[in-house]
Design a protein around this motif. Structure first.
Motif, PDB file in Angstrom:
ATOM      1  N   LYS A 156       1.067  -1.275  -0.095  1.00 54.64           N
ATOM      2  CA  LYS A 156       0.156   0.014  -0.338  1.00 54.64           C
ATOM      3  C   LYS A 156       0.856   0.659   0.608  1.00 54.64           C
ATOM      4  CE  LYS A 156      -4.015  -2.386   1.767  1.00 54.64           C
ATOM      5  NZ  LYS A 156      -5.499  -1.705   3.702  1.00 54.64           N
ATOM      6  N   GLY A 157       2.294   1.095   0.496  1.00 59.99           N
ATOM      7  CA  GLY A 157       3.107   2.794   0.221  1.00 59.99           C
ATOM      8  C   GLY A 157       2.180   3.074   1.700  1.00 59.99           C
ATOM      9  N   ILE A 158       2.444   2.197   2.559  1.00 57.95           N
ATOM     10  CA  ILE A 158       1.972   3.310   4.064  1.00 57.95           C
ATOM     11  C   ILE A 158       2.873   3.053   4.646  1.00 57.95           C
ATOM     12  CG2 ILE A 158       0.673   3.745   5.671  1.00 57.95           C
ATOM     13  CD1 ILE A 158      -1.889   3.080   3.987  1.00 57.95           C
ATOM     14  N   VAL A 159       3.995   3.640   5.310  1.00 54.58           N
ATOM     15  CA  VAL A 159       5.241   3.792   6.384  1.00 54.58           C
ATOM     16  C   VAL A 159       4.322   4.175   7.360  1.00 54.58           C
ATOM     17  CG1 VAL A 159       7.072   4.037   6.271  1.00 54.58           C
ATOM     18  CG2 VAL A 159       6.759   3.711   4.616  1.00 54.58           C
ATOM     19  N   VAL A 160       4.202   3.481   8.861  1.00 51.69           N
ATOM     20  CA  VAL A 160       4.575   4.423  10.086  1.00 51.69           C
ATOM     21  C   VAL A 160       4.880   3.966  11.132  1.00 51.69           C
ATOM     22  CG1 VAL A 160       2.056   3.955  11.796  1.00 51.69           C
ATOM     23  CG2 VAL A 160       1.784   3.291   8.990  1.00 51.69           C
ATOM     24  N   ARG A 161       5.198   4.610  11.762  1.00 53.66           N
ATOM     25  CA  ARG A 161       5.999   4.344  12.489  1.00 53.66           C
ATOM     26  C   ARG A 161       5.862   6.023  14.130  1.00 53.66           C
ATOM     27  NH1 ARG A 161       7.862   1.755   9.598  1.00 53.66           N
ATOM     28  NH2 ARG A 161       9.750   1.274   8.769  1.00 53.66           N
ATOM     29  N   PHE A 162       5.969   4.974  15.232  1.00 52.84           N
ATOM     30  CA  PHE A 162       6.165   5.977  16.315  1.00 52.84           C
ATOM     31  C   PHE A 162       7.237   6.704  16.709  1.00 52.84           C
ATOM     32  CE2 PHE A 162       3.663   1.745  17.772  1.00 52.84           C
ATOM     33  CZ  PHE A 162       1.899   2.686  17.832  1.00 52.84           C
ATOM     34  N   VAL A 163       7.185   8.088  17.438  1.00 54.32           N
ATOM     35  CA  VAL A 163       8.318   9.195  17.078  1.00 54.32           C
ATOM     36  C   VAL A 163       8.118   9.471  18.771  1.00 54.32           C
ATOM     37  CG1 VAL A 163       8.621  11.345  16.567  1.00 54.32           C
ATOM     38  CG2 VAL A 163       7.488   9.816  14.858  1.00 54.32           C
ATOM     39  N   ILE A 164       9.467   9.129  18.788  1.00 53.23           N
ATOM     40  CA  ILE A 164       9.798   9.486  20.258  1.00 53.23           C
ATOM     41  C   ILE A 164      11.030  10.385  20.443  1.00 53.23           C
ATOM     42  CG2 ILE A 164      10.980   7.288  21.216  1.00 53.23           C
ATOM     43  CD1 ILE A 164       9.456   7.888  23.876  1.00 53.23           C
ATOM     44  N   GLY A 165      11.297  10.998  21.899  1.00 50.76           N
ATOM     45  CA  GLY A 165      12.338  11.622  22.166  1.00 50.76           C
ATOM     46  C   GLY A 165      13.116  10.945  22.647  1.00 50.76           C
ATOM     47  N   ARG A 166      14.025  11.569  23.475  1.00 50.12           N
ATOM     48  CA  ARG A 166      14.780  10.988  24.594  1.00 50.12           C
ATOM     49  C   ARG A 166      14.888  11.242  25.751  1.00 50.12           C
ATOM     50  NH1 ARG A 166      16.922   6.145  23.504  1.00 50.12           N
ATOM     51  NH2 ARG A 166      18.142   5.436  21.422  1.00 50.12           N
ATOM     52  N   SER A 167      15.680  10.817  27.285  1.00 46.48           N
ATOM     53  CA  SER A 167      14.626  10.759  28.273  1.00 46.48           C
ATOM     54  C   SER A 167      16.324  12.613  28.575  1.00 46.48           C
ATOM     55  CB  SER A 167      15.421  10.036  29.098  1.00 46.48           C
ATOM     56  OG  SER A 167      15.317  10.619  30.306  1.00 46.48           O
ATOM     57  N   ALA A 168      15.685  12.875  29.519  1.00 44.68           N
ATOM     58  CA  ALA A 168      16.511  14.629  30.080  1.00 44.68           C
ATOM     59  C   ALA A 168      18.083  13.253  30.513  1.00 44.68           C
ATOM     60  CB  ALA A 168      15.544  15.221  31.051  1.00 44.68           C
ATOM     61  N   ASN A 169      17.457  11.896  31.380  1.00 46.48           N
ATOM     62  CA  ASN A 169      18.836  11.999  31.590  1.00 46.48           C
ATOM     63  C   ASN A 169      19.205  10.481  30.953  1.00 46.48           C
ATOM     64  OD1 ASN A 169      18.905  12.689  34.255  1.00 46.48           O
ATOM     65  ND2 ASN A 169      16.924  11.887  34.833  1.00 46.48           N
ATOM     66  N   ARG A 170      19.291  10.606  29.680  1.00 44.62           N
ATOM     67  CA  ARG A 170      19.865   9.617  28.719  1.00 44.62           C
ATOM     68  C   ARG A 170      20.702   8.660  29.307  1.00 44.62           C
ATOM     69  NH1 ARG A 170      20.773  10.568  23.343  1.00 44.62           N
ATOM     70  NH2 ARG A 170      19.990  12.870  23.024  1.00 44.62           N
ATOM     71  N   GLY A 171      19.734   7.862  28.470  1.00 39.63           N
ATOM     72  CA  GLY A 171      20.363   6.384  28.847  1.00 39.63           C
ATOM     73  C   GLY A 171      19.855   5.458  30.290  1.00 39.63           C
ATOM     74  N   ASP A 172      19.240   6.646  30.918  1.00 38.06           N
ATOM     75  CA  ASP A 172      18.239   5.924  31.801  1.00 38.06           C
ATOM     76  C   ASP A 172      17.103   5.071  31.570  1.00 38.06           C
ATOM     77  OD1 ASP A 172      15.975   7.422  30.963  1.00 38.06           O
ATOM     78  OD2 ASP A 172      15.655   9.071  32.937  1.00 38.06           O
ATOM     79  N   SER A 173      15.963   4.408  32.733  1.00 44.86           N
ATOM     80  CA  SER A 173      15.044   3.535  32.313  1.00 44.86           C
ATOM     81  C   SER A 173      13.722   3.842  31.892  1.00 44.86           C
ATOM     82  CB  SER A 173      14.692   2.239  34.055  1.00 44.86           C
ATOM     83  OG  SER A 173      13.867   4.303  34.025  1.00 44.86           O
ATOM     84  N   LEU A 174      13.910   4.931  31.102  1.00 45.70           N
ATOM     85  CA  LEU A 174      13.043   5.386  30.210  1.00 45.70           C
ATOM     86  C   LEU A 174      13.919   4.711  28.763  1.00 45.70           C
ATOM     87  CD1 LEU A 174      11.546   8.827  31.818  1.00 45.70           C
ATOM     88  CD2 LEU A 174      11.089   5.900  31.763  1.00 45.70           C
ATOM     89  N   ASP A 175      14.538   5.104  28.360  1.00 43.03           N
ATOM     90  CA  ASP A 175      15.173   5.374  27.176  1.00 43.03           C
ATOM     91  C   ASP A 175      15.841   3.068  26.512  1.00 43.03           C
ATOM     92  OD1 ASP A 175      14.911   7.854  26.827  1.00 43.03           O
ATOM     93  OD2 ASP A 175      17.799   8.402  26.819  1.00 43.03           O
ATOM     94  N   ARG A 176      16.168   3.399  27.569  1.00 42.37           N
ATOM     95  CA  ARG A 176      15.985   1.244  27.719  1.00 42.37           C
ATOM     96  C   ARG A 176      15.263   1.233  27.733  1.00 42.37           C
ATOM     97  NH1 ARG A 176      19.841   2.246  32.148  1.00 42.37           N
ATOM     98  NH2 ARG A 176      17.737   1.522  33.723  1.00 42.37           N
ATOM     99  N   SER A 177      14.287   1.450  27.877  1.00 45.14           N
ATOM    100  CA  SER A 177      12.673   0.353  27.718  1.00 45.14           C
ATOM    101  C   SER A 177      12.452   1.015  26.375  1.00 45.14           C
ATOM    102  CB  SER A 177      11.308   0.938  28.577  1.00 45.14           C
ATOM    103  OG  SER A 177       9.952   0.875  28.237  1.00 45.14           O
TER     104      SER A 177
END
Length: 340
Positions: free
Chosen positions: A149-170
């Motif tokens: 169908k030519g339809i690309v779908v992605r979730f878009v997210i940035g990084r945590s203020a504490n780079r590399g913490d549990s949020l980023d790892r998750s």
């Protein structure tokens, strides 16, 4: 007698030598006239081109080379517009089998119809799983939607203020499992930074995928993919398209208000936003996504992503399309999206 014959021969030789000389002078004269005429004609053409450009653009005269380049670009623009019209007519029968192809050597690949960015955040995994189950798909199903169908779908997210913490790892772990994220490494997740996040998504998407359209969606919205594709197929003839559920809401100047706008004073005494598409779902064409990518460093963002995107197109020759099917909160029949 000998002297008289010699004089006769000398006279004949002199006469014959004058003839070629005369012809040479005549040839030189005509050549000079021809060259002068051509130079005069060229100078007249150059003056005409400069005057025409001044008349059309209202600018001061520029070099002939630049003038000719501008004229050539305008001709190419006309040809591209004609081709886009022909392509739009060919696509009317269906969006899934007739979107663009790019050929490089012996390889041919389809241009994506649309790249959809679902803006999400930390702690929203339940929403993402619901979307994967309802309309996005995972694994092979997600790939089939891209290829067929030519339809690309992605979730878009940035990084945590504490780079590399549990949020980023998750998020990294979830992406390894599903491979359906665009992770903006140079963006720090924060509610007030959502407009910048939307801009970075369009920049990233335009640079990575050469699609016909690009869409921003919230992670609490369900999308009818087939209805979306069919609707967009009717707009291929609009190279600068901005489509969504258009609105013009109130600008709030009170800091305590949920939708407070720090730059409220810029919107005049009536405190009303200009017309823009609702942030739940909106779509822009390739040309506008490229415009955002090229001008990323100077595009101003406001308190809300939908207002920010709408502001970037004020003053541009953009086709605003108010499509009721994009009003996700209306729950109307034939709607392309639904908020939950």
């Amino acid at each position: 007698m000998q002297s008289k014959g010699s004089n006769t021969r000398l006279s004949g030789m002199a006469s014959r030598s004058r003839i070629p000389t005369l012809l040479l002078f005549m040839f030189a004269a005509f050549s000079s006239i021809y060259v002068a005429g051509r130079l005069w004609q060229d100078s007249e053409n150059r003056v005409y081109l400069i005057k025409e450009l001044d008349r059309i653009t209202g600018q001061s005269a520029i070099s002939v080379d630049d003038t000719l380049k501008i004229i050539a670009c305008r001709e190419q623009h006309k040809k591209l517009a004609a081709l886009e019209m022909e392509l739009a007519a060919a696509r009317q029968e269906g969006f899934d089998s007739k979107h663009s192809t790019e050929t490089t050597g012996t390889n041919s690949k389809k241009r994506p119809l649309i790249v959809i960015g679902i803006l999400t955040g930390f702690g929203r995994k339940n929403n993402r799983d619901a979307i994967r189950k309802a309309w996005m798909g995972t694994g092979a199903a997600l790939k089939r939607m891209e290829h067929k169908k030519g339809i690309v779908v992605r979730f878009v997210i940035g990084r945590s203020a504490n780079r590399g913490d549990s949020l980023d790892r998750s998020i990294d772990s979830e992406n390894r499992q599903n491979d359906d994220f665009v992770i903006l490494d140079n963006h720090v997740e924060a509610v007030e930074e959502l407009p910048k996040k939307a801009k970075l998504f369009f920049v990233h998407a335009a640079d990575k995928w050469d699609a016909d359209f690009y869409a921003k969606v919230n992670d609490d919205v369900y999308v009818n993919i087939d209805a979306l594709g069919t609707t967009l197929a009717a707009h291929f003839d609009k190279p600068r398209l901005y489509i969504g559920c258009m609105k013009s809401g109130e600008v709030f100047s009170e800091k305590s208000h949920k939708w407070y706008e720090p730059d409220w004073w810029k919107f005049g005494d009536k405190k009303s936003y200009f017309r823009h598409a609702s942030g739940e779902l909106y779509v822009i064409s390739r040309a506008l996504a490229k415009f955002i990518s090229i001008n990323r460093s100077i595009l101003r963002t406001y308190a809300h992503d939908d207002v920010s995107v709408g502001s970037w197109f004020i003053g541009l020759d953009v086709k605003h399309v108010n499509e009721g099917k994009f009003c996700c909160s209306s729950w109307s029949a034939g709607a392309i999206c639904a908020g939950v």
